[in-house]
Design a protein around this motif. Structure first.
Motif, PDB file in Angstrom:
ATOM      1  N   GLY A 196     -10.276 -23.319 -27.320  1.00 16.38           N
ATOM      2  CA  GLY A 196     -11.557 -22.714 -27.474  1.00 16.38           C
ATOM      3  C   GLY A 196     -12.285 -23.002 -26.177  1.00 16.38           C
ATOM      4  N   MET A 197     -13.462 -22.528 -26.152  1.00 18.46           N
ATOM      5  CA  MET A 197     -14.553 -22.637 -24.986  1.00 18.46           C
ATOM      6  C   MET A 197     -14.962 -23.983 -24.998  1.00 18.46           C
ATOM      7  SD  MET A 197     -17.638 -20.215 -23.770  1.00 18.46           S
ATOM      8  CE  MET A 197     -18.785 -21.258 -24.535  1.00 18.46           C
ATOM      9  N   MET A 198     -14.974 -24.456 -23.997  1.00 21.49           N
ATOM     10  CA  MET A 198     -15.269 -25.993 -23.976  1.00 21.49           C
ATOM     11  C   MET A 198     -16.611 -26.141 -23.346  1.00 21.49           C
ATOM     12  SD  MET A 198     -13.040 -29.438 -22.009  1.00 21.49           S
ATOM     13  CE  MET A 198     -11.861 -29.066 -22.926  1.00 21.49           C
ATOM     14  N   THR A 199     -17.730 -26.976 -23.636  1.00 22.31           N
ATOM     15  CA  THR A 199     -18.673 -27.236 -23.401  1.00 22.31           C
ATOM     16  C   THR A 199     -18.777 -28.049 -22.076  1.00 22.31           C
ATOM     17  OG1 THR A 199     -19.119 -29.117 -24.832  1.00 22.31           O
ATOM     18  CG2 THR A 199     -19.928 -26.699 -25.459  1.00 22.31           C
ATOM     19  N   GLU A 200     -19.867 -28.215 -21.454  1.00 19.79           N
ATOM     20  CA  GLU A 200     -19.883 -29.294 -20.409  1.00 19.79           C
ATOM     21  C   GLU A 200     -19.866 -30.715 -20.895  1.00 19.79           C
ATOM     22  OE1 GLU A 200     -21.678 -29.768 -15.987  1.00 19.79           O
ATOM     23  OE2 GLU A 200     -22.774 -28.418 -17.405  1.00 19.79           O
ATOM     24  N   GLU A 201     -20.519 -30.977 -22.139  1.00 18.97           N
ATOM     25  CA  GLU A 201     -20.591 -32.128 -22.538  1.00 18.97           C
ATOM     26  C   GLU A 201     -19.160 -32.338 -22.990  1.00 18.97           C
ATOM     27  OE1 GLU A 201     -22.618 -29.712 -23.371  1.00 18.97           O
ATOM     28  OE2 GLU A 201     -24.435 -30.388 -22.299  1.00 18.97           O
ATOM     29  N   THR A 202     -18.321 -31.604 -23.733  1.00 22.16           N
ATOM     30  CA  THR A 202     -16.988 -31.856 -24.199  1.00 22.16           C
ATOM     31  C   THR A 202     -16.219 -32.367 -22.974  1.00 22.16           C
ATOM     32  OG1 THR A 202     -17.347 -30.439 -25.986  1.00 22.16           O
ATOM     33  CG2 THR A 202     -15.072 -31.098 -25.754  1.00 22.16           C
ATOM     34  N   LEU A 203     -16.081 -31.451 -22.117  1.00 27.11           N
ATOM     35  CA  LEU A 203     -15.294 -31.630 -20.936  1.00 27.11           C
ATOM     36  C   LEU A 203     -15.431 -33.029 -20.176  1.00 27.11           C
ATOM     37  CD1 LEU A 203     -13.066 -30.753 -18.633  1.00 27.11           C
ATOM     38  CD2 LEU A 203     -15.145 -29.538 -17.478  1.00 27.11           C
ATOM     39  N   ASN A 204     -16.796 -33.315 -20.013  1.00 25.50           N
ATOM     40  CA  ASN A 204     -17.332 -34.533 -19.491  1.00 25.50           C
ATOM     41  C   ASN A 204     -16.577 -35.764 -20.422  1.00 25.50           C
ATOM     42  OD1 ASN A 204     -18.421 -33.498 -17.293  1.00 25.50           O
ATOM     43  ND2 ASN A 204     -20.408 -33.580 -18.237  1.00 25.50           N
ATOM     44  N   SER A 205     -16.998 -35.763 -21.757  1.00 25.82           N
ATOM     45  CA  SER A 205     -16.416 -36.695 -22.449  1.00 25.82           C
ATOM     46  C   SER A 205     -14.914 -36.943 -22.390  1.00 25.82           C
ATOM     47  CB  SER A 205     -16.698 -36.397 -24.021  1.00 25.82           C
ATOM     48  OG  SER A 205     -16.051 -37.156 -24.902  1.00 25.82           O
ATOM     49  N   GLY A 246      -0.261 -20.707 -28.369  1.00 22.69           N
ATOM     50  CA  GLY A 246      -0.303 -19.763 -27.715  1.00 22.69           C
ATOM     51  C   GLY A 246      -1.065 -18.429 -28.161  1.00 22.69           C
ATOM     52  N   GLY A 247      -1.727 -18.669 -29.366  1.00 27.19           N
ATOM     53  CA  GLY A 247      -2.322 -17.536 -30.055  1.00 27.19           C
ATOM     54  C   GLY A 247      -3.743 -17.128 -29.547  1.00 27.19           C
ATOM     55  N   SER A 248      -4.459 -18.051 -28.844  1.00 27.11           N
ATOM     56  CA  SER A 248      -5.596 -17.517 -28.287  1.00 27.11           C
ATOM     57  C   SER A 248      -5.794 -18.573 -27.028  1.00 27.11           C
ATOM     58  CB  SER A 248      -6.636 -17.892 -29.241  1.00 27.11           C
ATOM     59  OG  SER A 248      -6.852 -19.183 -29.722  1.00 27.11           O
ATOM     60  N   ILE A 249      -6.632 -17.968 -26.182  1.00 28.95           N
ATOM     61  CA  ILE A 249      -7.382 -18.823 -25.169  1.00 28.95           C
ATOM     62  C   ILE A 249      -8.808 -18.478 -25.011  1.00 28.95           C
ATOM     63  CG2 ILE A 249      -5.381 -18.589 -23.558  1.00 28.95           C
ATOM     64  CD1 ILE A 249      -6.771 -16.090 -22.279  1.00 28.95           C
ATOM     65  N   PRO A 250      -9.482 -19.328 -24.061  1.00 28.41           N
ATOM     66  CA  PRO A 250      -8.950 -20.477 -23.501  1.00 28.41           C
ATOM     67  C   PRO A 250      -8.360 -21.861 -24.100  1.00 28.41           C
ATOM     68  CG  PRO A 250     -11.437 -20.675 -23.402  1.00 28.41           C
ATOM     69  CD  PRO A 250     -11.133 -19.540 -24.390  1.00 28.41           C
ATOM     70  N   PHE A 251      -7.329 -22.627 -23.343  1.00 23.17           N
ATOM     71  CA  PHE A 251      -6.999 -23.714 -23.959  1.00 23.17           C
ATOM     72  C   PHE A 251      -6.883 -24.797 -22.736  1.00 23.17           C
ATOM     73  CE2 PHE A 251      -3.076 -26.345 -24.254  1.00 23.17           C
ATOM     74  CZ  PHE A 251      -3.181 -27.055 -25.491  1.00 23.17           C
ATOM     75  N   THR A 252      -7.240 -26.010 -22.959  1.00 24.67           N
ATOM     76  CA  THR A 252      -7.189 -26.963 -21.833  1.00 24.67           C
ATOM     77  C   THR A 252      -6.388 -28.221 -22.407  1.00 24.67           C
ATOM     78  OG1 THR A 252      -9.529 -26.539 -21.254  1.00 24.67           O
ATOM     79  CG2 THR A 252      -8.606 -28.483 -20.453  1.00 24.67           C
ATOM     80  N   TYR A 253      -5.604 -28.351 -21.609  1.00 20.79           N
ATOM     81  CA  TYR A 253      -4.464 -29.697 -21.813  1.00 20.79           C
ATOM     82  C   TYR A 253      -4.876 -30.602 -20.598  1.00 20.79           C
ATOM     83  CZ  TYR A 253      -0.127 -32.246 -22.170  1.00 20.79           C
ATOM     84  OH  TYR A 253       0.973 -32.868 -22.300  1.00 20.79           O
ATOM     85  N   LEU A 254      -4.896 -32.085 -21.102  1.00 18.93           N
ATOM     86  CA  LEU A 254      -5.422 -32.943 -20.237  1.00 18.93           C
ATOM     87  C   LEU A 254      -4.263 -34.294 -20.219  1.00 18.93           C
ATOM     88  CD1 LEU A 254      -8.064 -32.403 -21.848  1.00 18.93           C
ATOM     89  CD2 LEU A 254      -9.024 -33.485 -19.832  1.00 18.93           C
ATOM     90  N   ARG A 255      -3.542 -34.558 -19.239  1.00 23.01           N
ATOM     91  CA  ARG A 255      -2.700 -35.883 -19.219  1.00 23.01           C
ATOM     92  C   ARG A 255      -3.136 -36.643 -18.328  1.00 23.01           C
ATOM     93  NH1 ARG A 255       2.202 -37.336 -20.850  1.00 23.01           N
ATOM     94  NH2 ARG A 255       2.792 -35.426 -21.820  1.00 23.01           N
ATOM     95  N   LYS A 256      -2.953 -38.027 -18.629  1.00 22.55           N
ATOM     96  CA  LYS A 256      -3.020 -39.255 -17.702  1.00 22.55           C
ATOM     97  C   LYS A 256      -1.916 -40.135 -18.222  1.00 22.55           C
ATOM     98  CE  LYS A 256      -5.594 -42.472 -15.052  1.00 22.55           C
ATOM     99  NZ  LYS A 256      -6.563 -43.433 -15.172  1.00 22.55           N
TER     100      LYS A 256
END
Length: 186
Positions: free
Chosen positions: A170-179, A151-161
């Motif tokens: 941290g800030m996600m690049t488009e390539e990182t998100l796609n991957s 909780g110390g910093s944002i952005p933060f993205t959590y993915l679950r399937k």
């Protein structure tokens, strides 16, 4: 006293990000998590949903065939706003697939009917935004729901399937998100 100090530290860390603005797009989020709806306009065009930390924990723990992409952000956070176009692109690309994008807003409660409302309306994202009162968060919430994020910093993205999860601080690049999305959709 510990809760007050912890809340202050969390809010201070979250506010360390500079205020900036950008835009987003839409996709609906509908799940069996109870939410409190706050109608912010007389026309009913903007309805914000608030979740308690307990209900957010239940939402994050869902295990089924849907990929849940949950991004924690604030409208004043420059890196948060800069990564939003990547999420918009992915949302459009995956429209109609079992993928749900949710944006958990951590703005101060006093901003919910102003900055957050404006952001949601400009970006047509009201259906994807869930409000979370940072004052109600404590270390138990973070330890119970995340391996990496305290909780110390944002952005933060959590993915679950299903049983598979991924976290990105941290800030996600488009390539990182796609991957990351593609890896969980396999």
């Amino acid at each position: 006293m510990k809760k007050i100090i912890l809340s202050t530290l969390i809010l201070t860390a979250l506010y360390s990000c500079k205020k900036e603005g950008h835009k987003m797009e839409d996709t609906a989020v509908a799940d069996s998590v109870s939410v409190t709806e706050n109608t912010a306009s007389a026309t009913g065009a903007y309805t914000a949903k608030e979740l308690s930390p307990e209900n957010l924990g239940k939402y994050l723990a869902q295990k089924n065939d849907t990929l849940y992409v949950t991004n924690f952000f604030a409208t004043w956070c420059g890196p948060c706003m800069r990564e939003i176009p990547h999420f918009k692109n992915k949302m459009e690309e995956l429209k109609g697939k079992p993928v749900k994008f949710t944006f958990i807003n951590l703005d101060d409660k006093s901003e919910w009917n102003t900055s957050v409302k404006k952001f949601a309306q400009e970006n047509n994202l009201a259906a994807n935004i869930i409000l979370l009162d940072g004052q109600k968060l404590d270390q138990t919430f973070f330890k119970a729901n995340f391996k990496q994020w305290d909780g110390g910093s944002i952005p933060f993205t959590y993915l679950r399937k299903g049983d598979k999860t991924d976290e990105y601080l941290g800030m996600m690049t488009e390539e990182t998100l796609n991957s990351k999305v593609e890896a969980l959709l396999k």
